[in-house]
Design a protein around this motif. Structure first.
Motif, PDB file in Angstrom:
ATOM      1  N   SER A 121       0.834  -1.218   0.000  1.00 44.26           N
ATOM      2  CA  SER A 121       0.000   0.000   0.000  1.00 44.26           C
ATOM      3  C   SER A 121       0.861   1.257   0.000  1.00 44.26           C
ATOM      4  O   SER A 121       0.588   2.215  -0.732  1.00 44.26           O
ATOM      5  CB  SER A 121      -0.931  -0.014   1.218  1.00 44.26           C
ATOM      6  OG  SER A 121      -1.805  -1.120   1.169  1.00 44.26           O
ATOM      7  N   LEU A 122       1.918   1.261   0.828  1.00 46.27           N
ATOM      8  CA  LEU A 122       2.818   2.410   0.851  1.00 46.27           C
ATOM      9  C   LEU A 122       3.520   2.584  -0.486  1.00 46.27           C
ATOM     10  O   LEU A 122       3.683   3.718  -0.975  1.00 46.27           O
ATOM     11  CB  LEU A 122       3.855   2.237   1.970  1.00 46.27           C
ATOM     12  CG  LEU A 122       3.353   2.436   3.405  1.00 46.27           C
ATOM     13  CD1 LEU A 122       4.450   2.105   4.414  1.00 46.27           C
ATOM     14  CD2 LEU A 122       2.876   3.880   3.601  1.00 46.27           C
ATOM     15  N   THR A 123       3.924   1.469  -1.085  1.00 52.43           N
ATOM     16  CA  THR A 123       4.594   1.521  -2.385  1.00 52.43           C
ATOM     17  C   THR A 123       3.693   2.156  -3.438  1.00 52.43           C
ATOM     18  O   THR A 123       4.125   3.029  -4.206  1.00 52.43           O
ATOM     19  CB  THR A 123       4.993   0.102  -2.830  1.00 52.43           C
ATOM     20  OG1 THR A 123       5.899  -0.466  -1.870  1.00 52.43           O
ATOM     21  CG2 THR A 123       5.670   0.126  -4.199  1.00 52.43           C
ATOM     22  N   LEU A 124       2.440   1.731  -3.464  1.00 51.73           N
ATOM     23  CA  LEU A 124       1.508   2.279  -4.455  1.00 51.73           C
ATOM     24  C   LEU A 124       1.219   3.761  -4.185  1.00 51.73           C
ATOM     25  O   LEU A 124       1.134   4.565  -5.122  1.00 51.73           O
ATOM     26  CB  LEU A 124       0.204   1.485  -4.437  1.00 51.73           C
ATOM     27  CG  LEU A 124       0.290   0.016  -4.872  1.00 51.73           C
ATOM     28  CD1 LEU A 124      -1.090  -0.612  -4.909  1.00 51.73           C
ATOM     29  CD2 LEU A 124       0.957  -0.103  -6.230  1.00 51.73           C
ATOM     30  N   THR A 125       1.067   4.098  -2.923  1.00 47.91           N
ATOM     31  CA  THR A 125       0.780   5.496  -2.578  1.00 47.91           C
ATOM     32  C   THR A 125       1.921   6.408  -3.007  1.00 47.91           C
ATOM     33  O   THR A 125       1.712   7.484  -3.592  1.00 47.91           O
ATOM     34  CB  THR A 125       0.547   5.636  -1.061  1.00 47.91           C
ATOM     35  OG1 THR A 125      -0.569   4.808  -0.680  1.00 47.91           O
ATOM     36  CG2 THR A 125       0.255   7.073  -0.682  1.00 47.91           C
ATOM     37  N   LEU A 179       2.289   6.346  -7.009  1.00 47.67           N
ATOM     38  CA  LEU A 179       1.211   7.079  -7.685  1.00 47.67           C
ATOM     39  C   LEU A 179       1.099   8.517  -7.201  1.00 47.67           C
ATOM     40  O   LEU A 179       0.320   9.301  -7.745  1.00 47.67           O
ATOM     41  CB  LEU A 179      -0.128   6.352  -7.459  1.00 47.67           C
ATOM     42  CG  LEU A 179      -0.220   4.949  -8.061  1.00 47.67           C
ATOM     43  CD1 LEU A 179      -1.479   4.252  -7.589  1.00 47.67           C
ATOM     44  CD2 LEU A 179      -0.177   5.011  -9.582  1.00 47.67           C
ATOM     45  N   ARG A 180       1.868   8.851  -6.167  1.00 52.87           N
ATOM     46  CA  ARG A 180       1.896  10.210  -5.605  1.00 52.87           C
ATOM     47  C   ARG A 180       0.491  10.702  -5.272  1.00 52.87           C
ATOM     48  O   ARG A 180       0.124  11.840  -5.554  1.00 52.87           O
ATOM     49  CB  ARG A 180       2.580  11.169  -6.570  1.00 52.87           C
ATOM     50  CG  ARG A 180       4.006  10.746  -6.893  1.00 52.87           C
ATOM     51  CD  ARG A 180       4.713  11.766  -7.731  1.00 52.87           C
ATOM     52  NE  ARG A 180       6.036  11.273  -8.104  1.00 52.87           N
ATOM     53  CZ  ARG A 180       6.921  11.988  -8.787  1.00 52.87           C
ATOM     54  NH1 ARG A 180       6.613  13.222  -9.151  1.00 52.87           N
ATOM     55  NH2 ARG A 180       8.098  11.495  -9.103  1.00 52.87           N
ATOM     56  N   SER A 181      -0.279   9.791  -4.673  1.00 49.74           N
ATOM     57  CA  SER A 181      -1.659  10.137  -4.331  1.00 49.74           C
ATOM     58  C   SER A 181      -2.123   9.250  -3.186  1.00 49.74           C
ATOM     59  O   SER A 181      -2.232   8.038  -3.352  1.00 49.74           O
ATOM     60  CB  SER A 181      -2.584   9.964  -5.532  1.00 49.74           C
ATOM     61  OG  SER A 181      -3.940  10.086  -5.143  1.00 49.74           O
ATOM     62  N   ALA A 222      -5.337   4.719  -1.179  1.00 49.39           N
ATOM     63  CA  ALA A 222      -6.437   4.215  -0.353  1.00 49.39           C
ATOM     64  C   ALA A 222      -7.446   3.440  -1.199  1.00 49.39           C
ATOM     65  O   ALA A 222      -7.956   2.392  -0.788  1.00 49.39           O
ATOM     66  CB  ALA A 222      -7.119   5.378   0.363  1.00 49.39           C
ATOM     67  N   ILE A 223      -7.738   3.959  -2.391  1.00 52.60           N
ATOM     68  CA  ILE A 223      -8.687   3.272  -3.281  1.00 52.60           C
ATOM     69  C   ILE A 223      -8.162   1.891  -3.670  1.00 52.60           C
ATOM     70  O   ILE A 223      -8.924   0.936  -3.852  1.00 52.60           O
ATOM     71  CB  ILE A 223      -8.964   4.137  -4.528  1.00 52.60           C
ATOM     72  CG1 ILE A 223      -9.770   5.389  -4.129  1.00 52.60           C
ATOM     73  CG2 ILE A 223      -9.710   3.345  -5.600  1.00 52.60           C
ATOM     74  CD1 ILE A 223      -9.958   6.379  -5.267  1.00 52.60           C
ATOM     75  N   SER A 224      -6.833   1.774  -3.772  1.00 51.52           N
ATOM     76  CA  SER A 224      -6.251   0.495  -4.193  1.00 51.52           C
ATOM     77  C   SER A 224      -6.431  -0.606  -3.151  1.00 51.52           C
ATOM     78  O   SER A 224      -6.238  -1.795  -3.455  1.00 51.52           O
ATOM     79  CB  SER A 224      -4.754   0.672  -4.486  1.00 51.52           C
ATOM     80  OG  SER A 224      -4.011   0.846  -3.279  1.00 51.52           O
ATOM     81  N   LEU A 225      -6.780  -0.246  -1.914  1.00 53.93           N
ATOM     82  CA  LEU A 225      -6.912  -1.255  -0.862  1.00 53.93           C
ATOM     83  C   LEU A 225      -8.000  -2.280  -1.186  1.00 53.93           C
ATOM     84  O   LEU A 225      -7.830  -3.470  -0.973  1.00 53.93           O
ATOM     85  CB  LEU A 225      -7.222  -0.582   0.486  1.00 53.93           C
ATOM     86  CG  LEU A 225      -6.173   0.395   1.025  1.00 53.93           C
ATOM     87  CD1 LEU A 225      -6.607   0.944   2.377  1.00 53.93           C
ATOM     88  CD2 LEU A 225      -4.812  -0.274   1.140  1.00 53.93           C
TER      89      LEU A 225
END
Length: 780
Positions: free
Chosen positions: A620-624, A627-629, A634-637
């Motif tokens: 989750s941290l990696t994606l955040t 994606l710089r967002s 959060a939506i990816s969860l």
């Protein structure tokens, strides 16, 4: 003109030095693969347990006290009549003699060499139940039959109550100094069994036992390697040929996946990883995962060429838009598989580490070797409308028009599946680890049906000091514990020293059945035991039941084909009984291989809860960050968590049982299903940032640019893990099938719930806000 960046520069450099890159990649692959010469395969079921595992520690402690109980059991049944026939007893006696010659054999127990004790005036006579000079006439057969069927140590263990089935049990003490010990013992037994079956076609003979179990791990793994990997290559070749429709693309992808698997297995050899049935499936998993990166790069390249771009320009553009998503998907997959290091079972740690190395190798070959090779190979793509684009466009419009209904409908579907999760029962019966194509499974099932089970629970019951096993109070309590176990429905047989004491007491009173009871004096009991032990031949002593200083007795309960939940209940209830009724044994717990396997799923789940949570947080941290967002992170969860819940719900509805495989599926599938989420969000983010699109147009852009690639890679991944479900080792099969189901659920979530969430939660930003966002190259 798009602004040049370092990825574009890298892609152009790669094309310029394509031949050097190809040569270097091949050299790296073969250098890594050279470590394969050091790979070895474990043939010991203990490999499933870490050194810190309390059940393994208890079992090893028990085996240091008593004679080791690794065994090979030969179960026999004549086609007609009872075993008490001259020719059958003669065959058993011969088989018993041959069994003593088994490599590493330290004891052989059978109907014919059972040490039967009788009284002859004031003397105690201890002899084989069927001596070598036994006439085996009518009177002798009646004597043997009466003694065998009246002996608690034999009935339901060595001979069935109906006298139709018997067993020759070979106790094996493996030095555990070389890997060939188990194969050596089994090779000899297989030779003896083959000769016996040829000489006695009218007698069914089945081979089971813990050593046969160990050997079956090797047999299953070798069978899988010989069948699954070729099937996997065939399936992947077929799927790629249909979906890519490019000979050069298929050849390049096959080379990438071959190099990835070779490198991973070679590196495993270099670092000293020992192969086991779970870890031997790593090449199959790597072959599947390695395709995804290549497919995304190739499909984007072909997409550009169909729009009229020259091959190398299309290749550069493909790398530009896929470099970061491919890196992210590889990183998240590595995180998922690396989290298996929290597993209590070392084979799953090895599976995670080998696969993680393979994923890293696949990423390297996909962004270096693949584009370099495609720059060399001829590629023919006609300029035309993109196939499948219309379907993706229709799906995008459907989700956009009905975003609310799609979201709530998908969430309702998730809830519908999730309610069945509580129906799942943990069950790790090691016999069921193998399917019916493995001889051990068939033989063991047959033996359990006709005689008794392979499942046992053992207790080392301590007395109050040296020689305490002869104390009448201890023997009374031991007998009470034996009766507690025998009263349970799941217990088939209990081996206990009190049966020997009662028989000896009867013998020493002229074989009067009225004296079939425990001796009432400690000195008398000790004398009986000493006299009996002195009469026993070498190899048939009581070291398997009594420790050296006579301060503890081993009680062995042979069980029905029960679930591991039922065994854990037996352990808890027996522990409570001992705590209440047996002061010297108040802390005693059950032990044995089946007990170890009964707790392994629970321990794995406990460890993997930590591993899965950590993997989830890191992903989750990696994606955040990527994606710089925070909002997109959060939506990816949802698309990352819900597919596993749906898969386990469906499993609970249709199968209902899981074992060790269940404890690792969530972590491994999490790293894989994130791939589709990453690619979709990456394209969505690119449309929002680079193109200034609103949420609706960004969803359309994501579907049009990556939708086809996502369902293609999902089809390949599902096909790959579906092949793994064909494994003869059920842990691997369950893991493969569960993962395949999870991937199907994931693509449903990514194509329906994810865009609906983006439209509802991110759709408030207008084009101007999107245009003001920093033009970060988030997906490069």
């Amino acid at each position: 003109m798009r602004k040049s960046n370092w990825v574009t520069d890298y892609a152009q450099w790669l094309i310029r030095w394509r031949w050097a890159v190809i040569a270097a990649s091949i050299l790296i692959a073969f250098a890594a693969a050279a470590g394969g010469q050091f790979l070895t395969f474990s043939t010991d079921y203990r490999v499933f347990f870490s050194k810190e595992n309390p059940q393994l520690q208890a079992f090893e402690s028990l085996q240091r006290i008593y004679l080791k109980e690794d065994n090979i059991s030969l179960v026999l049944q004549p086609d007609e009549g009872e075993v008490f026939q001259p020719e059958v007893l003669s065959a058993i006696r011969t088989l018993t003699e041959q069994a003593w010659k088994t490599p590493y054999a330290t004891r052989v127990d059978s109907l014919t060499n059972f040490q039967n004790s009788t009284a002859e005036q004031d003397d105690l006579i201890v002899d084989d139940l069927v001596p070598g000079d036994s006439p085996l006439d009518g009177a002798d057969i009646n004597r043997i039959r009466a003694a065998a069927l009246a002996e608690p140590l034999l009935i339901d263990r060595i001979i069935s109550p109906d006298a139709r089935t018997t067993m020759v049990n070979i106790t094996i003490t493996l030095p555990q100094k070389k890997l060939t010990e188990t194969p050596e013992a089994m090779a000899y037994v297989d030779e003896v069994v083959g000769a016996f079956r040829a000489a006695h076609p009218d007698i069914t003979l089945a081979v089971t036992g813990s050593v046969a179990l160990n050997n079956s791990f090797s047999v299953s793994a070798q069978q899988d390697m010989q069948t699954l990997i070729p099937i996997m290559y065939g399936v992947l070749l077929l799927v790629m040929a249909i979906l890519l429709r490019s000979v050069s693309g298929t050849i390049a992808t096959l080379a990438v996946i071959a190099f990835s698997a070779m490198s991973a297995m070679g590196l495993a050899g270099w670092v000293g990883i020992q192969l086991t049935p779970p870890s031997v499936t790593a090449p199959t998993i790597i072959l599947t995962l390695a395709i995804a990166d290549s497919v995304h790069i190739l499909i984007s390249m072909f997409h550009g060429m169909r729009r009229g771009l020259e091959k190398r320009t299309a290749l550069v553009e493909s790398l530009r838009i896929n470099f970061q998503p491919v890196f992210l998907t590889s990183l998240t997959t590595v995180i998922g598989f690396a989290s298996l290091n929290f597993s209590d079972a070392p084979p799953f740690r090895d599976l995670g580490n080998i696969t993680a190395m393979g994923v890293v190798a696949a990423w390297f070959f996909s962004i270096a070797f693949l584009p370099a090779l495609m720059a060399v190979l001829p590629v023919r793509v006609k300029v035309r409308a993109e196939e499948g684009g219309a379907a993706m466009e229709r799906l995008a419009e459907f989700v956009i028009a009905r975003r609310g209904q799609v979201m709530f409908g998908t969430l309702a579907l998730v809830a519908l599946f999730a309610v069945f999760i509580p129906r799942i029962e943990l069950n790790d019966q090691f016999v069921k680890y193998f399917d019916e194509s493995i001889p051990f499974r068939n033989d063991t099932d047959w033996a359990m049906e006709h005689l008794s089970g392979i499942y046992q629970a053992q207790w080392s019951v301590p007395a109050a000091g040296s020689g305490g096993v002869s104390d009448p109070d201890y023997l009374e309590r031991l007998q009470a514990f034996t009766e507690f176990l025998r009263a349970r429905d799941e217990v088939v047989h209990v081996q206990t020293l009190t049966d020997i004491f009662k028989r000896l007491n009867k013998n020493m009173h002229g074989d009067n059945p009225d004296w079939y009871s425990l001796p009432e004096e400690r000195d008398l009991a000790a004398q009986y035991l000493l006299l009996f032990e002195m009469s026993l031949p070498f190899g048939l002593d009581l070291n398997n039941q009594v420790n050296v200083d006579k301060s503890a007795v081993r009680v062995i309960a042979t069980l029905e084909n029960i679930t591991t939940n039922e065994l854990r209940a037996l352990d808890e209830e027996s522990s409570a009984w001992l705590s209440e009724n047996f002061p010297s044994a108040a802390e005693t717990r059950a032990s044995g291989p089946f007990v170890m396997f009964a707790y392994i799923a629970e321990r794995n789940i406990e460890g993997m809860l930590t591993g899965t949570f950590l993997a989830f947080v890191l992903i989750s941290l990696t994606l955040t960050i990527a994606l710089r967002s925070v909002k997109l992170g959060a939506i990816s969860l949802a698309p990352n968590l819900l597919p596993a819940a749906m898969a386990f719900g469906l499993w609970g509805l249709t199968v209902g049982e899981v074992g060790m495989a269940s404890s690792v599926v969530t972590a491994t599938s999490l790293g894989i299903i994130v791939d589709a989420t990453v690619h979709f969000l990456s394209k969505y983010r690119r449309a929002r940032v680079e193109k200034g699109n609103d949420a609706e147009d960004a969803v359309r852009y994501a579907f049009s640019t990556v939708g086809t690639a996502l369902w293609v890679t999902t089809a390949i991944l599902v096909a790959g893990f579906a092949v793994l479900s064909l494994s003869t080792f059920k842990i691997n099969g369950s893991m493969g099938l569960l993962t395949a189901i999870t991937l199907v659920m994931a693509i449903v979530i990514d194509f329906l719930l994810l865009p609906a969430l983006l439209l509802l939660l991110d759709g408030r930003r207008n084009k101007r806000e999107a245009g003001k966002a920093p033009l970060a190259q988030a997906a490069e």
